[in-house]
Scaffold this motif. Structure first.
Motif, PDB file in Angstrom:
ATOM      1  N   HIS A  38      10.750 -27.826   5.054  1.00  0.00           N
ATOM      2  CA  HIS A  38      12.187 -27.564   4.984  1.00  0.00           C
ATOM      3  C   HIS A  38      12.451 -26.067   4.961  1.00  0.00           C
ATOM      4  O   HIS A  38      11.615 -25.281   4.507  1.00  0.00           O
ATOM      5  CB  HIS A  38      12.790 -28.203   3.731  1.00  0.00           C
ATOM      6  CG  HIS A  38      12.652 -29.688   3.698  1.00  0.00           C
ATOM      7  ND1 HIS A  38      12.881 -30.424   2.550  1.00  0.00           N
ATOM      8  CD2 HIS A  38      12.293 -30.587   4.653  1.00  0.00           C
ATOM      9  CE1 HIS A  38      12.686 -31.714   2.804  1.00  0.00           C
ATOM     10  NE2 HIS A  38      12.321 -31.827   4.069  1.00  0.00           N
ATOM     11  N   VAL A  39      13.631 -25.685   5.414  1.00  0.00           N
ATOM     12  CA  VAL A  39      14.025 -24.273   5.462  1.00  0.00           C
ATOM     13  C   VAL A  39      15.379 -24.095   4.798  1.00  0.00           C
ATOM     14  O   VAL A  39      16.312 -24.871   5.031  1.00  0.00           O
ATOM     15  CB  VAL A  39      14.090 -23.762   6.925  1.00  0.00           C
ATOM     16  CG1 VAL A  39      14.593 -22.320   6.965  1.00  0.00           C
ATOM     17  CG2 VAL A  39      12.721 -23.868   7.597  1.00  0.00           C
ATOM     18  N   LEU A  40      15.479 -23.070   3.962  1.00  0.00           N
ATOM     19  CA  LEU A  40      16.772 -22.636   3.437  1.00  0.00           C
ATOM     20  C   LEU A  40      17.198 -21.450   4.300  1.00  0.00           C
ATOM     21  O   LEU A  40      16.634 -20.360   4.196  1.00  0.00           O
ATOM     22  CB  LEU A  40      16.652 -22.212   1.972  1.00  0.00           C
ATOM     23  CG  LEU A  40      17.940 -21.744   1.291  1.00  0.00           C
ATOM     24  CD1 LEU A  40      19.025 -22.794   1.378  1.00  0.00           C
ATOM     25  CD2 LEU A  40      17.667 -21.369  -0.166  1.00  0.00           C
ATOM     26  N   PRO A  41      18.160 -21.650   5.225  1.00  0.00           N
ATOM     27  CA  PRO A  41      18.518 -20.595   6.189  1.00  0.00           C
ATOM     28  C   PRO A  41      19.068 -19.346   5.513  1.00  0.00           C
ATOM     29  O   PRO A  41      19.579 -19.381   4.392  1.00  0.00           O
ATOM     30  CB  PRO A  41      19.596 -21.270   7.054  1.00  0.00           C
ATOM     31  CG  PRO A  41      19.416 -22.736   6.838  1.00  0.00           C
ATOM     32  CD  PRO A  41      18.929 -22.880   5.435  1.00  0.00           C
ATOM     33  N   GLY A  42      18.965 -18.242   6.241  1.00  0.00           N
ATOM     34  CA  GLY A  42      19.466 -16.982   5.724  1.00  0.00           C
ATOM     35  C   GLY A  42      20.918 -16.743   6.096  1.00  0.00           C
ATOM     36  O   GLY A  42      21.540 -17.509   6.827  1.00  0.00           O
ATOM     37  N   THR A  43      21.437 -15.638   5.589  1.00  0.00           N
ATOM     38  CA  THR A  43      22.807 -15.220   5.896  1.00  0.00           C
ATOM     39  C   THR A  43      22.861 -13.705   5.930  1.00  0.00           C
ATOM     40  O   THR A  43      22.167 -13.029   5.155  1.00  0.00           O
ATOM     41  CB  THR A  43      23.805 -15.733   4.848  1.00  0.00           C
ATOM     42  OG1 THR A  43      25.092 -15.178   5.113  1.00  0.00           O
ATOM     43  CG2 THR A  43      23.390 -15.354   3.435  1.00  0.00           C
ATOM     44  N   ARG A  44      23.674 -13.160   6.844  1.00  0.00           N
ATOM     45  CA  ARG A  44      23.804 -11.711   6.904  1.00  0.00           C
ATOM     46  C   ARG A  44      24.492 -11.147   5.662  1.00  0.00           C
ATOM     47  O   ARG A  44      24.471  -9.936   5.427  1.00  0.00           O
ATOM     48  CB  ARG A  44      24.564 -11.310   8.173  1.00  0.00           C
ATOM     49  CG  ARG A  44      23.800 -11.633   9.441  1.00  0.00           C
ATOM     50  CD  ARG A  44      24.281 -10.825  10.625  1.00  0.00           C
ATOM     51  NE  ARG A  44      23.566 -11.202  11.841  1.00  0.00           N
ATOM     52  CZ  ARG A  44      22.353 -10.788  12.164  1.00  0.00           C
ATOM     53  NH1 ARG A  44      21.703  -9.974  11.336  1.00  0.00           N
ATOM     54  NH2 ARG A  44      21.782 -11.164  13.291  1.00  0.00           N
ATOM     55  N   GLU A  45      25.091 -11.997   4.885  1.00  0.00           N
ATOM     56  CA  GLU A  45      25.697 -11.544   3.636  1.00  0.00           C
ATOM     57  C   GLU A  45      24.633 -11.006   2.675  1.00  0.00           C
ATOM     58  O   GLU A  45      24.941 -10.316   1.709  1.00  0.00           O
ATOM     59  CB  GLU A  45      26.474 -12.692   2.981  1.00  0.00           C
ATOM     60  CG  GLU A  45      27.475 -12.232   1.960  1.00  0.00           C
ATOM     61  CD  GLU A  45      28.514 -13.288   1.648  1.00  0.00           C
ATOM     62  OE1 GLU A  45      29.433 -12.986   0.858  1.00  0.00           O
ATOM     63  OE2 GLU A  45      28.420 -14.415   2.176  1.00  0.00           O
ATOM     64  N   ASN A  96      16.128 -17.563  12.975  1.00  0.00           N
ATOM     65  CA  ASN A  96      16.232 -17.475  14.426  1.00  0.00           C
ATOM     66  C   ASN A  96      14.961 -17.940  15.126  1.00  0.00           C
ATOM     67  O   ASN A  96      15.016 -18.617  16.156  1.00  0.00           O
ATOM     68  CB  ASN A  96      16.561 -16.032  14.838  1.00  0.00           C
ATOM     69  CG  ASN A  96      17.974 -15.617  14.446  1.00  0.00           C
ATOM     70  OD1 ASN A  96      18.874 -16.459  14.391  1.00  0.00           O
ATOM     71  ND2 ASN A  96      18.173 -14.341  14.165  1.00  0.00           N
ATOM     72  N   GLN A  97      13.798 -17.578  14.593  1.00  0.00           N
ATOM     73  CA  GLN A  97      12.544 -17.949  15.232  1.00  0.00           C
ATOM     74  C   GLN A  97      12.314 -19.453  15.234  1.00  0.00           C
ATOM     75  O   GLN A  97      11.665 -19.989  16.136  1.00  0.00           O
ATOM     76  CB  GLN A  97      11.368 -17.248  14.541  1.00  0.00           C
ATOM     77  CG  GLN A  97      11.292 -15.761  14.846  1.00  0.00           C
ATOM     78  CD  GLN A  97      10.086 -15.098  14.228  1.00  0.00           C
ATOM     79  OE1 GLN A  97       9.137 -15.767  13.820  1.00  0.00           O
ATOM     80  NE2 GLN A  97      10.102 -13.771  14.166  1.00  0.00           N
ATOM     81  N   LEU A  98      12.838 -20.136  14.244  1.00  0.00           N
ATOM     82  CA  LEU A  98      12.671 -21.585  14.163  1.00  0.00           C
ATOM     83  C   LEU A  98      13.858 -22.335  14.756  1.00  0.00           C
ATOM     84  O   LEU A  98      13.933 -23.560  14.670  1.00  0.00           O
ATOM     85  CB  LEU A  98      12.448 -22.005  12.699  1.00  0.00           C
ATOM     86  CG  LEU A  98      11.124 -21.526  12.088  1.00  0.00           C
ATOM     87  CD1 LEU A  98      11.074 -21.867  10.603  1.00  0.00           C
ATOM     88  CD2 LEU A  98       9.927 -22.136  12.808  1.00  0.00           C
ATOM     89  N   GLY A  99      14.786 -21.600  15.359  1.00  0.00           N
ATOM     90  CA  GLY A  99      15.918 -22.236  16.015  1.00  0.00           C
ATOM     91  C   GLY A  99      16.914 -22.848  15.063  1.00  0.00           C
ATOM     92  O   GLY A  99      17.601 -23.817  15.403  1.00  0.00           O
ATOM     93  N   ILE A 100      17.038 -22.274  13.871  1.00  0.00           N
ATOM     94  CA  ILE A 100      17.960 -22.792  12.852  1.00  0.00           C
ATOM     95  C   ILE A 100      19.165 -21.863  12.753  1.00  0.00           C
ATOM     96  O   ILE A 100      18.996 -20.659  12.524  1.00  0.00           O
ATOM     97  CB  ILE A 100      17.258 -22.890  11.486  1.00  0.00           C
ATOM     98  CG1 ILE A 100      16.088 -23.869  11.561  1.00  0.00           C
ATOM     99  CG2 ILE A 100      18.242 -23.318  10.399  1.00  0.00           C
ATOM    100  CD1 ILE A 100      15.235 -23.883  10.323  1.00  0.00           C
ATOM    101  N   PRO A 101      20.363 -22.359  12.904  1.00  0.00           N
ATOM    102  CA  PRO A 101      21.554 -21.497  12.800  1.00  0.00           C
ATOM    103  C   PRO A 101      21.650 -20.860  11.423  1.00  0.00           C
ATOM    104  O   PRO A 101      21.531 -21.560  10.403  1.00  0.00           O
ATOM    105  CB  PRO A 101      22.719 -22.461  13.039  1.00  0.00           C
ATOM    106  CG  PRO A 101      22.113 -23.622  13.767  1.00  0.00           C
ATOM    107  CD  PRO A 101      20.713 -23.757  13.237  1.00  0.00           C
ATOM    108  N   PRO A 102      21.836 -19.555  11.342  1.00  0.00           N
ATOM    109  CA  PRO A 102      22.021 -18.918  10.035  1.00  0.00           C
ATOM    110  C   PRO A 102      23.345 -19.335   9.419  1.00  0.00           C
ATOM    111  O   PRO A 102      24.229 -19.864  10.106  1.00  0.00           O
ATOM    112  CB  PRO A 102      21.996 -17.428  10.366  1.00  0.00           C
ATOM    113  CG  PRO A 102      22.421 -17.352  11.793  1.00  0.00           C
ATOM    114  CD  PRO A 102      21.898 -18.596  12.450  1.00  0.00           C
ATOM    115  N   ILE A 103      23.471 -19.106   8.139  1.00  0.00           N
ATOM    116  CA  ILE A 103      24.703 -19.448   7.424  1.00  0.00           C
ATOM    117  C   ILE A 103      25.716 -18.323   7.636  1.00  0.00           C
ATOM    118  O   ILE A 103      25.406 -17.145   7.460  1.00  0.00           O
ATOM    119  CB  ILE A 103      24.416 -19.654   5.930  1.00  0.00           C
ATOM    120  CG1 ILE A 103      23.491 -20.862   5.744  1.00  0.00           C
ATOM    121  CG2 ILE A 103      25.713 -19.837   5.148  1.00  0.00           C
ATOM    122  CD1 ILE A 103      23.014 -21.057   4.319  1.00  0.00           C
TER     123      ILE A 103
END
Length: 415
Positions: free
Chosen positions: A231-238, A188-195
Motif C-alpha cells: 500500500h502507498v500513502l500518496p504525497g502532496t506538494r503541501e 509519480n513513479q508508481l502511477g498514483i495521483p498525488p493528493i
C-alpha cells in the motif's frame, strides 16, 4: 497525589494493572520510586491532552517526587508520565511478551537530493511485500552468481553474504510505503495521483487539522506479485510547507511535540502493517526530525529492527551530506534522550566506468566508522524502464540484478 496524565497512558495503566492483578496505587508507587532512583536520561513523553489523575502514595513520597521534578527541571505532569511509561515498559502485558509492539519502521533518508531515496524505498517495500519464498530463492541464486569484483565492492565474501540471507524472512508482509517527499517522486513513479493541496493528507494529520480518516488516503498497488499487501500513502506538494506548519502549530498549541507529529499521524495505521517504509524529503528541517523520531528504537524493540537507511553515491558531495545527516541524528538523540539505529549505507548508482572517483569513494564508504555498506546498486537501465512504465521494479524485472540487490538490502539492513 493529584496530577495529570494523558488519557491513553491512563488507560494503558489501568489495563496493565488488571492484566497483572495489581492495584493502580501500588503500580504508581513503584513507578515513582524507580523513576526517582534512576540516573539515566529518560525520553520525554508526549503529554498532550493530559487529564486529571489521582491516587494515594506513601507519606512523603509525593513531596519527594515533586522535589525530583524540580531538580530535573521537569513539570510534575512530565515526571509522572515518565514514571508510568517506564513502569509499563518494565512490566509488559502477558499477551505481548516476546512479540513486536509495532511494525518495523525504515526511514530512508539523506538530505542530498538525487541519491536514490525513492528507488531504494520502493524497492525494499516491494521486497517485503512480494509473495513469501520467491525472494529468498532469487536472492540465493543471485549471491551464488556474484563475481569476485562484485564481492569486493561489497567488502564481503560469498559465505558471509549467504550467512546474512540464511534467515531471510521478507516476503508476504503487509507493507505501507509513505511518500513523505513533497517532490512526489514516489507517487509519480508508481502511477498514483498525488493528493491535491488543500485536501486531507499526511500533512493535515501531522499538523492537527485532519479532515477525515487517514486510512481513506491509502492506495493499494494492484499487482498480483504483492497480492494486495503493498500500500502507498500518496504525497502532496503541501509538504513543502510542512516545516513552517509544524512550527506554527507548536507555537499555537501548548504541549504539541513537533518531533512526534509523524508518529501521531501514522499511529492509526500501524496495526494494519508489518513494515512501514518512509521515503523522506531531502531536508534537515522539522519534517526530517519527525521522520527520524518515528524511526527511533521503541521500548522493548530489538536493536536494528527499525531505524534509518541511508542511500549515498560514490562521490564527495554525498559524503558531505552524510555527515550533516549524522550530526542531525546525533543531536536529536542527545536532545530527546533516544536511540536511532543505523541500518546501513546503500551506495546507489555506482558506475565503475567513472574510474578512480567511484572506486576511491566506495572504499571510503566502507571505512565509515560504526556503519556498514550493505549493498551497492549499479546504474542500470531496468530501474529507469520501470519508472517510465510506472511499474514496481520487482514486478517488472523480478529476477534482475537490481531487484535482487533490493532483497539484499532487506536481508542486510541492521546486521
Amino acid at each position: 497525589m493529584a496530577s495529570k496524565l494523558p488519557p491513553a497512558l491512563q488507560q494503558e495503566l489501568k489495563i496493565r494493572c488488571a492484566e497483572l492483578g495489581l492495584d493502580i496505587q501500588d503500580a504508581a508507587t513503584t513507578a515513582i520510586i524507580n523513576w526517582r532512583s534512576g540516573s539515566s536520561p529518560v525520553p520525554e513523553v508526549d503529554t498532550t491532552g493530559a487529564r486529571s489523575f489521582s491516587t494515594w502514595l506513601p507519606t512523603g513520597l509525593y513531596d519527594d517526587f515533586k522535589g525530583t521534578c524540580t531538580e530535573r527541571d521537569l513539570s510534575f505532569i512530565q515526571g509522572l508520565a515518565q514514571s508510568i511509561r517506564a513502569w509499563l515498559e518494565d512490566n509488559p502485558s502477558p499477551k505481548q511478551v516476546g512479540l513486536p509492539t509495532a511494525p518495523r519502521r525504515i526511514i530512508v533518508c539523506n538530505q542530498k537530493g538525487g541519491v536514490g531515496k525513492t528507488t531504494i524505498s520502493a524497492g525494499i517495500a516491494e521486497a517485503h511485500a512480494e509473495t513469501a519464498g520467491i525472494g529468498a530463492k532469487c536472492l540465493q541464486n543471485f549471491v551464488g552468481a556474484l563475481t569476485e569484483t562484485e564481492l569486493e565492492r561489497l567488502n564481503r565474501t560469498r559465505e558471509q553474504l549467504l550467512a546474512v540471507i540464511a534467515d531471510y524472512m521478507a516476503g508476504g508482509q503487509r507493507v505501507l510505503l509513505v511518500d513523505y517527499d513533497p517532490q512526489l517522486h514516489l507517487s509519480n513513479q508508481l502511477g498514483i495521483p498525488p493528493i491535491a493541496v488543500g485536501e486531507d493528507s499526511l500533512v493535515t494529520h501531522m499538523t492537527g487539522d485532519p479532515k477525515g480518516d487517514i486510512r481513506d488516503l491509502v492506495v493499494t498497488i494492484d499487482d498480483p506479485r504483492f497480492a494486495g499487501r503493498l500500500h502507498v500513502l500518496p504525497g502532496t506538494r503541501e509538504g513543502f510547507l510542512l516545516d513552517s506548519k509544524l512550527a506554527l502549530t507548536a507555537a499555537q498549541s501548548r504541549g504539541f511535540q513537533k518531533e512526534s507529529a509523524l508518529e501521531r499521524a501514522l499511529h492509526p495505521l500501524e496495526a494494519d502493517y508489518d513494515v512501514i517504509v518512509i521515503d523522506s524529503p531531502p531536508s534537515l528541517g522539522l519534517s526530517m526530525d519527525a521522520g527520524l523520531y518515528y524511526g527511533r528504537r521503541r521500548p522493548n524493540e530489538k536493536v536494528g529492527r527499525s531505524g534509518v537507511l541511508i542511500p549515498v553515491q560514490s562521490e564527495d558531495s554525498s559524503a558531505d551530506a552524510y555527515e550533516m545527516l549524522v550530526d542531525q541524528i546525533g543531536d536529536l538523540e542527545a536532545d530527546l534522550h533516544l536511540e536511532i539505529d543505523r541500518l546501513g549505507i546503500v551506495v546507489n548508482l555506482f558506475d565503475s566506468r567513472r574510474g578512480y572517483i567511484a572506486t576511491s569513494s566506495l572504499e571510503e564508504w566502507h571505512n565509515v566508522e560504526d556503519q556498514n555498506v550493505i549493498a551497492v546498486v549499479d546504474d542500470l537501465k531496468e530501474q529507469r524502464e520501470s519508472v517510465r512504465l510506472k511499474r514496481p521494479l520487482l514486478s517488472y524485472v523480478p529476477e534482475s540484478k537490481q531487484a535482487n540487490v533490493m532483497r539484499l538490502i532487506v536481508a542486510g539492513a541492521g546486521k
